[in-house]
Design a protein around this motif. Structure first.
Motif, short mmCIF file in Angstrom:
data_model
loop_
_atom_site.label_atom_id
_atom_site.label_comp_id
_atom_site.label_asym_id
_atom_site.label_seq_id
_atom_site.Cartn_x
_atom_site.Cartn_y
_atom_site.Cartn_z
N TYR A 1 0.83 -1.21 0.00
CA TYR A 1 0.00 0.00 0.00
C TYR A 1 0.86 1.26 0.00
O TYR A 1 0.58 2.23 -0.72
N ILE B 1 0.87 3.99 -3.00
CA ILE B 1 0.59 5.41 -2.73
C ILE B 1 1.74 6.27 -3.23
O ILE B 1 1.52 7.34 -3.84
N GLU C 1 1.21 9.10 -6.12
CA GLU C 1 1.53 10.53 -5.95
C GLU C 1 2.26 11.08 -7.17
O GLU C 1 2.09 12.24 -7.54
N PHE D 1 -2.45 7.72 4.30
CA PHE D 1 -2.67 8.92 3.49
C PHE D 1 -2.43 10.22 4.26
O PHE D 1 -2.46 11.29 3.67
N ARG E 1 -0.14 13.08 3.04
CA ARG E 1 0.12 12.80 1.63
C ARG E 1 -0.79 13.69 0.79
O ARG E 1 -1.71 14.34 1.27
N LYS F 1 -6.51 12.32 -5.61
CA LYS F 1 -5.28 13.11 -5.68
C LYS F 1 -5.63 14.59 -5.70
O LYS F 1 -6.49 15.04 -6.45
#
Length: 291
Positions: free
Chosen positions: A232, A236, A240, A265, A268, A290
């Motif tokens: 994960y 991620i 990004e 998250f 992030r 996003k």
């Protein structure tokens, strides 16, 4: 031998392992697959007799069922969102929970379609499925979003071979990559990234049924106890860099690690993070957009 006698043998040999209804399902699935006989055949032709040649695959399947081998691997076929897929030891058997994840993506796509006043057939999206396995997620999305460009990657060449066959048999065009998401060199941007990565901790093996633990590919199932969210974090990080602005990331997750996965998250570049339960009431899906 009479077909009804073979059915009785299935129940006698499997009765201590499976419930009656499941044995019935095994038997009827086998006669449909091997003999092309409808499930109601015994009701209208109770005296139907098989040749030795016709009996052989049924008894072979029975011997494998006694070992608790999944029926999908025995028949080489599984179903996912009305798609027929080939499966073997290189890929996980598609689950109903994963269908829910795909349905979530399609529902969001339908809402986006409404906002921009176009049809799903014309909705142009760049989609990546990470850890595609049998290809079930990628193929279902390609079927329902025919104008999307769908990509899929997997670390297993055996899984990719199966996914390619399934894409062809289901009439969809998917670009496949042999890549490890923990060390990928893939350079491309996407509007949607979806993944059902390995997430079962070693400590949870005792909860896993024998037919899963002994027959489905370990590399697609298990992660180390000391770092269960390794995939994960990597996805991620990738998202990004390679997810478009307002693009969406979807995960299937470990039911015991919902909040922990969601917490990845924090700090992030994502917003509108949503944790969703599956049909059984377990934390199973996660979505983030996003910024």
């Amino acid at each position: 031998m009479l077909l009804k006698e073979i059915k009785d043998i299935f129940h006698k040999e499997l009765g201590e392992i499976y419930p009656k209804e499941e044995i019935d399902s095994f038997f009827y699935s086998c006669i449909e697959h091997y003999l092309k006989l409808e499930r109601f055949i015994l009701a209208i032709q109770p005296g139907i007799t098989l040749t030795k040649e016709e009996e052989q695959p049924l008894f072979k399947a029975l011997s494998e069922l006694k070992l608790e081998k999944p029926l999908q691997y025995i028949l080489g076929t599984a179903y996912f969102m009305d798609l027929e897929l080939q499966v073997d030891k290189n890929v996980l058997i598609p689950r109903p929970e994963t269908e829910e994840l795909v349905q979530w993506i399609l529902l969001d796509a339908e809402r986006s379609r409404s906002v921009i006043s176009t049809s799903l057939n014309d909705l142009s999206l760049q989609i990546l499925d990470i850890g595609t396995g049998s290809g079930c997620i990628a193929i279902a999305l390609a079927k329902h979003l025919p104008n999307a460009k769908v990509f899929a990657l997997d670390v297993s060449e055996g899984a990719l071979n199966m996914a390619r066959k399934n894409a062809v048999s289901n009439g969809v065009d998917i670009t496949f990559f042999h890549e490890d998401i923990l060390n990928t060199q893939l350079e491309h941007n996407f509007d949607i990234i979806v993944s059902n990565p390995p997430y079962v901790r070693e400590l949870e093996k005792s909860e896993i049924q024998k037919n899963v633990k002994e027959f489905e590919p370990e590399t697609a199932l298990f992660v180390p106890d000391e770092d269960p969210l390794v995939f994960y974090r990597a996805i991620i990080d990738f998202a990004e860099k390679h997810l478009s602005e307002k693009g969406t990331l979807y995960f299937e997750i470990n039911q015991y690690l919902g909040e922990e996965t969601k917490a990845l998250f924090d700090a992030r570049n994502f917003s509108e993070i949503e944790l969703r339960k599956d049909m059984f009431g377990n934390d199973r899906m996660l979505k983030a957009i996003k910024k």
